[in-house]
Design a protein around this motif. Sequence first.
Motif, PDB file in Angstrom:
ATOM      1  N   LEU A   1     -85.155 -11.932 -43.869  1.00 51.26           N
ATOM      2  CA  LEU A   1     -85.570 -12.426 -45.249  1.00 51.26           C
ATOM      3  C   LEU A   1     -86.408 -11.189 -45.865  1.00 51.26           C
ATOM      4  O   LEU A   1     -87.501 -10.726 -45.023  1.00 51.26           O
ATOM      5  CB  LEU A   1     -86.282 -13.639 -45.323  1.00 51.26           C
ATOM      6  N   LYS A   2     -86.150 -11.139 -47.218  1.00 51.92           N
ATOM      7  CA  LYS A   2     -87.257 -10.040 -47.900  1.00 51.92           C
ATOM      8  C   LYS A   2     -87.650 -10.865 -49.095  1.00 51.92           C
ATOM      9  O   LYS A   2     -87.233 -11.847 -49.671  1.00 51.92           O
ATOM     10  CB  LYS A   2     -85.856  -8.897 -48.341  1.00 51.92           C
ATOM     11  N   PRO A   3     -88.848 -10.131 -49.578  1.00 47.77           N
ATOM     12  CA  PRO A   3     -89.514 -10.891 -50.904  1.00 47.77           C
ATOM     13  C   PRO A   3     -88.381 -11.120 -52.065  1.00 47.77           C
ATOM     14  O   PRO A   3     -88.341 -12.237 -52.652  1.00 47.77           O
ATOM     15  CB  PRO A   3     -90.261  -9.945 -51.214  1.00 47.77           C
ATOM     16  N   GLU A   4     -87.548 -10.412 -52.108  1.00 50.69           N
ATOM     17  CA  GLU A   4     -86.431 -10.683 -53.338  1.00 50.69           C
ATOM     18  C   GLU A   4     -85.313 -11.737 -53.045  1.00 50.69           C
ATOM     19  O   GLU A   4     -84.617 -12.011 -53.953  1.00 50.69           O
ATOM     20  CB  GLU A   4     -85.479  -9.263 -53.604  1.00 50.69           C
ATOM     21  N   ASP A   5     -85.642 -12.552 -51.565  1.00 49.42           N
ATOM     22  CA  ASP A   5     -84.829 -13.579 -51.396  1.00 49.42           C
ATOM     23  C   ASP A   5     -85.562 -14.826 -52.045  1.00 49.42           C
ATOM     24  O   ASP A   5     -84.948 -16.171 -51.974  1.00 49.42           O
ATOM     25  CB  ASP A   5     -84.599 -13.499 -49.905  1.00 49.42           C
ATOM     26  N   THR A   6     -86.627 -14.789 -52.405  1.00 47.82           N
ATOM     27  CA  THR A   6     -87.308 -15.769 -52.937  1.00 47.82           C
ATOM     28  C   THR A   6     -86.802 -16.382 -54.161  1.00 47.82           C
ATOM     29  O   THR A   6     -86.596 -15.841 -55.052  1.00 47.82           O
ATOM     30  CB  THR A   6     -89.003 -15.316 -53.432  1.00 47.82           C
TER      31      THR A   6
ATOM     32  N   GLY B   1     -74.449  -9.421 -44.116  1.00 44.68           N
ATOM     33  CA  GLY B   1     -75.039  -9.188 -42.743  1.00 44.68           C
ATOM     34  C   GLY B   1     -76.368  -9.832 -42.516  1.00 44.68           C
ATOM     35  O   GLY B   1     -76.743  -9.636 -41.204  1.00 44.68           O
ATOM     36  N   ARG B   2     -76.819 -10.399 -43.482  1.00 44.64           N
ATOM     37  CA  ARG B   2     -78.149 -10.979 -43.340  1.00 44.64           C
ATOM     38  C   ARG B   2     -78.082 -12.463 -43.031  1.00 44.64           C
ATOM     39  O   ARG B   2     -78.734 -13.094 -42.417  1.00 44.64           O
ATOM     40  CB  ARG B   2     -79.289 -10.579 -44.087  1.00 44.64           C
ATOM     41  N   PHE B   3     -77.124 -13.183 -43.835  1.00 48.63           N
ATOM     42  CA  PHE B   3     -77.098 -14.677 -44.221  1.00 48.63           C
ATOM     43  C   PHE B   3     -75.611 -14.947 -43.580  1.00 48.63           C
ATOM     44  O   PHE B   3     -74.657 -14.236 -43.676  1.00 48.63           O
ATOM     45  CB  PHE B   3     -76.978 -15.062 -45.805  1.00 48.63           C
TER      46      PHE B   3
ATOM     47  N   GLN C   1     -92.709 -15.204 -43.745  1.00 48.02           N
ATOM     48  CA  GLN C   1     -93.042 -13.731 -44.096  1.00 48.02           C
ATOM     49  C   GLN C   1     -91.662 -12.880 -44.009  1.00 48.02           C
ATOM     50  O   GLN C   1     -90.741 -13.257 -43.315  1.00 48.02           O
ATOM     51  CB  GLN C   1     -94.065 -13.150 -42.852  1.00 48.02           C
ATOM     52  N   PRO C   2     -91.790 -11.772 -44.582  1.00 46.49           N
ATOM     53  CA  PRO C   2     -90.680 -10.618 -44.668  1.00 46.49           C
ATOM     54  C   PRO C   2     -90.150 -10.411 -43.191  1.00 46.49           C
ATOM     55  O   PRO C   2     -91.041 -10.354 -42.448  1.00 46.49           O
ATOM     56  CB  PRO C   2     -91.043  -9.422 -45.455  1.00 46.49           C
ATOM     57  N   GLY C   3     -88.842 -10.550 -42.983  1.00 44.37           N
ATOM     58  CA  GLY C   3     -88.293 -10.372 -41.680  1.00 44.37           C
ATOM     59  C   GLY C   3     -87.970 -11.514 -40.946  1.00 44.37           C
ATOM     60  O   GLY C   3     -87.389 -11.423 -39.935  1.00 44.37           O
ATOM     61  N   GLU C   4     -88.675 -12.739 -41.412  1.00 43.72           N
ATOM     62  CA  GLU C   4     -88.374 -13.841 -40.748  1.00 43.72           C
ATOM     63  C   GLU C   4     -86.999 -14.509 -40.880  1.00 43.72           C
ATOM     64  O   GLU C   4     -86.407 -13.894 -41.793  1.00 43.72           O
ATOM     65  CB  GLU C   4     -89.679 -14.787 -40.830  1.00 43.72           C
ATOM     66  N   SER C   5     -86.875 -15.510 -40.231  1.00 41.80           N
ATOM     67  CA  SER C   5     -85.629 -16.351 -40.745  1.00 41.80           C
ATOM     68  C   SER C   5     -85.945 -17.878 -41.224  1.00 41.80           C
ATOM     69  O   SER C   5     -86.879 -18.360 -40.759  1.00 41.80           O
ATOM     70  CB  SER C   5     -84.937 -16.523 -39.339  1.00 41.80           C
TER      71      SER C   5
END
Length: 117
Positions: A85-90, A65-67, A13-17
């Motif tokens: 994680l964001k949906p656009e990382d799919t 900053g996230r990865f 889900q969004p926000g998870e790792s």
Amino acid sequence: QVQLVESGGGLVQPGESLSLSCAASVRISTLYRAGWYRQAPGKQRELVASVGGGGATNYANSVTGRFTISRDNNKNTVNLQMNSLKPEDTAVYYCNIFNVATNTVYWGQGTQVTVAS
């Protein structure tokens, strides 16, 4: 024949790792630059992050900053820790190693990462 095997993809889900790992069949010496790329449906493959033989890293603006990319030359692995994680990382995420001495590139088969609520 050099083989790269990725693992760790999945649905979150969004926000998870998620943490991706790439195991190489060769010793990833300092001659190899390693990276993670991704390709979303209908889009070109893009660089996500890379790490040089000396450890210098480079990130796409969208993931800075996230990865976090890391390499373990003793275990011949390249890892990508993905947070917030964001949906656009799919996308399908691909591991890549590049031998700077021979200009040879190797790719893994890819692992799917899906971020959706």
